[in-house]
Design a protein around this motif. Structure first.
Motif, PDB file in Angstrom:
ATOM      1  N   VAL A   1      -6.570  -1.393  -2.995  1.00 22.13           N
ATOM      2  CA  VAL A   1      -5.942  -2.045  -4.144  1.00 22.13           C
ATOM      3  C   VAL A   1      -4.995  -3.144  -3.673  1.00 22.13           C
ATOM      4  N   ALA A   2      -4.189  -2.868  -2.656  1.00 22.33           N
ATOM      5  CA  ALA A   2      -3.230  -3.852  -2.148  1.00 22.33           C
ATOM      6  C   ALA A   2      -3.921  -5.111  -1.620  1.00 22.33           C
ATOM      7  N   HIS A   3      -5.130  -4.945  -1.097  1.00 24.07           N
ATOM      8  CA  HIS A   3      -5.868  -6.083  -0.533  1.00 24.07           C
ATOM      9  C   HIS A   3      -6.958  -6.605  -1.479  1.00 24.07           C
ATOM     10  N   SER A   4      -6.999  -6.071  -2.700  1.00 30.75           N
ATOM     11  CA  SER A   4      -8.024  -6.461  -3.690  1.00 30.75           C
ATOM     12  C   SER A   4      -9.435  -6.285  -3.138  1.00 30.75           C
ATOM     13  N   ALA A   5      -9.654  -5.173  -2.459  1.00 31.84           N
ATOM     14  CA  ALA A   5     -10.964  -4.878  -1.877  1.00 31.84           C
ATOM     15  C   ALA A   5     -11.645  -3.775  -2.680  1.00 31.84           C
TER      16      ALA A   5
ATOM     17  N   ALA B   1       0.835  -1.205   0.000  1.00 30.98           N
ATOM     18  CA  ALA B   1       0.000   0.000   0.000  1.00 30.98           C
ATOM     19  C   ALA B   1       0.872   1.258   0.000  1.00 30.98           C
ATOM     20  N   GLU B   2       1.942   1.247   0.753  1.00 33.52           N
ATOM     21  CA  GLU B   2       2.847   2.403   0.781  1.00 33.52           C
ATOM     22  C   GLU B   2       3.483   2.635  -0.589  1.00 33.52           C
ATOM     23  N   SER B   3       3.876   1.561  -1.254  1.00 32.69           N
ATOM     24  CA  SER B   3       4.460   1.690  -2.595  1.00 32.69           C
ATOM     25  C   SER B   3       3.460   2.290  -3.575  1.00 32.69           C
ATOM     26  N   LEU B   4       2.218   1.810  -3.526  1.00 33.51           N
ATOM     27  CA  LEU B   4       1.172   2.365  -4.389  1.00 33.51           C
ATOM     28  C   LEU B   4       0.947   3.840  -4.076  1.00 33.51           C
ATOM     29  N   PHE B   5       0.873   4.156  -2.797  1.00 33.24           N
ATOM     30  CA  PHE B   5       0.666   5.543  -2.381  1.00 33.24           C
ATOM     31  C   PHE B   5       1.765   6.447  -2.944  1.00 33.24           C
ATOM     32  N   GLN B   6       3.029   6.030  -2.778  1.00 32.63           N
ATOM     33  CA  GLN B   6       4.159   6.838  -3.266  1.00 32.63           C
ATOM     34  C   GLN B   6       4.133   6.959  -4.792  1.00 32.63           C
ATOM     35  N   GLU B   7       3.806   5.864  -5.469  1.00 31.99           N
ATOM     36  CA  GLU B   7       3.730   5.889  -6.938  1.00 31.99           C
ATOM     37  C   GLU B   7       2.644   6.872  -7.394  1.00 31.99           C
ATOM     38  N   TRP B   8       1.492   6.817  -6.769  1.00 29.93           N
ATOM     39  CA  TRP B   8       0.388   7.700  -7.153  1.00 29.93           C
ATOM     40  C   TRP B   8       0.703   9.163  -6.831  1.00 29.93           C
ATOM     41  N   ARG B   9       1.396   9.401  -5.718  1.00 32.60           N
ATOM     42  CA  ARG B   9       1.792  10.773  -5.377  1.00 32.60           C
ATOM     43  C   ARG B   9       2.742  11.315  -6.442  1.00 32.60           C
TER      44      ARG B   9
END
Length: 127
Positions: A113-117, A87-95
């Motif tokens: 997204v990280a948990h497919s929810a 989740a942190e990686s996705l957050f940083q990528e999106w930022r």
């Protein structure tokens, strides 16, 4: 899995009939809450306690602590989605991509997204 946002979970916890009814249609094992939602609700409860201590709240200090305790008990029954490295990686990528939504909302999206929810919003007809 269906992840409830802060507005949905708050509505369910206070007994909003429409949200309770819609949530009841989701199997209990599929109901989840991102940890950021827990943080937001706890911050709100702690703020009410601080306001009650300063005699600026709409509720007494006793009631503020009762609400805090009940919220804590309610949280113990929930399946909480963690904020982990994916989740942190996705957050940083999106930022870095310049996605412009609030930090908490972006972290909640990353958790989902990280948990497919899937994320359930209060106004979502598919809650």
């Amino acid at each position: 899995m269906i992840a409830f946002d802060t507005d949905v979970l708050t509505g369910i916890l206070v007994g909003n009939a429409g949200l309770v009814e819609r949530a009841a249609k989701i199997p209990i094992d599929d109901q989840t809450v991102p940890v950021i939602v827990i943080e937001e609700i706890l911050r709100g409860r702690l703020n009410v306690i601080r306001q009650a201590e300063a005699l600026r709240a709409r509720v007494s200090l006793i009631r503020a602590y009762e609400l805090f305790e009940q919220t804590f008990r309610d949280f113990q029954r929930l399946h909480i989605l963690s904020y982990a490295s994916e989740a942190e990686s996705l957050f940083q990528e999106w930022r870095q991509q310049g996605i412009r939504i609030s930090t908490h909302d972006l972290r909640i999206a990353a958790i989902c997204v990280a948990h497919s929810a899937r994320f359930a919003l209060a106004q979502s007809p598919r809650l």
